[in-house]
Design a protein around this motif. Structure first.
Motif, short mmCIF file in Angstrom:
data_model
loop_
_atom_site.label_atom_id
_atom_site.label_comp_id
_atom_site.label_asym_id
_atom_site.label_seq_id
_atom_site.Cartn_x
_atom_site.Cartn_y
_atom_site.Cartn_z
N UNK A 93 1.00 -1.20 0.03
CA UNK A 93 0.08 0.09 -0.11
C UNK A 93 1.07 1.21 0.15
N UNK A 94 0.55 2.08 -0.96
CA UNK A 94 1.46 3.39 -1.07
C UNK A 94 0.66 4.61 -0.85
N UNK A 95 1.08 5.50 -0.10
CA UNK A 95 0.68 6.96 -0.01
C UNK A 95 0.94 7.61 -1.16
N UNK A 96 0.16 8.53 -1.68
CA UNK A 96 0.36 9.63 -2.93
C UNK A 96 -0.19 11.21 -2.56
N UNK A 97 0.88 11.77 -3.15
CA UNK A 97 0.03 13.32 -3.16
C UNK A 97 0.77 13.73 -4.54
N UNK A 98 0.02 14.57 -5.17
CA UNK A 98 0.37 15.24 -6.42
C UNK A 98 0.53 16.92 -6.04
N UNK A 99 2.05 17.20 -6.45
CA UNK A 99 2.00 18.60 -6.14
C UNK A 99 2.83 19.10 -7.60
N UNK A 100 1.88 20.29 -8.04
CA UNK A 100 2.15 20.94 -9.09
C UNK A 100 2.29 19.69 -10.14
N UNK A 101 1.50 18.87 -10.54
CA UNK A 101 1.56 18.04 -11.43
C UNK A 101 2.76 16.90 -11.44
N UNK A 102 3.39 16.75 -10.28
CA UNK A 102 4.36 15.69 -10.11
C UNK A 102 3.75 14.88 -8.88
N UNK A 103 3.73 13.57 -9.11
CA UNK A 103 3.23 12.72 -8.40
C UNK A 103 4.48 12.25 -7.38
N UNK A 104 4.30 12.31 -5.95
CA UNK A 104 5.04 11.61 -5.09
C UNK A 104 4.56 10.45 -4.29
N UNK A 105 5.48 9.58 -3.99
CA UNK A 105 4.96 8.34 -3.46
C UNK A 105 5.88 7.93 -2.21
#
Length: 115
Positions: A93-105
């Protein structure tokens, strides 16, 4: 730099529960949507649940009624309560946030459900 750190995974019997956490750092996340994804062996990563900055939530059909996503803005943490676990929920299971079009995992946390 955005960093996401998941925790809370483990081995659990079918029907059991877990609470996953994702601690975010590197910026203020209160204005961003956060999400949980999962990837089972040999399968594509799939969306599980998401929560907006305003607290609205949405879920994959396969987990509706069993999973619950929430966030603590003060702690920049997002949670995933997973109940009535099934063997098919076994995945990283991964957490995700998209900041200014960039996905972080994050690095992911393993959930294994035994039958």
């Amino acid at each position: 730099q955005v960093q996401l750190v998941e925790s809370g995974g483990g081995l659990v019997q079918a029907g059991g529960s877990l609470r996953l956490s994702c601690a975010a750092s590197g910026r203020t996340f209160s204005s961003y949507s956060l999400g949980w994804f999962r990837q089972a062996p040999g399968k594509e990563r799939e969306f599980v649940a998401g929560i907006t900055s305003g607290g609205s939530t949405n879920y994959a059909d396969s987990v509706k009624g069993r999973f619950s996503i929430s966030r603590d803005a003060a702690k920049s943490t997002v949670y995933l309560e997973i109940n009535s676990l099934k063997p098919e929920d076994t995945a990283v299971y991964y957490c995700n946030v998209r900041v200014r079009g960039v996905d972080y995992w994050g690095q992911g946390t393993q959930v294994t459900v035994s039958s």
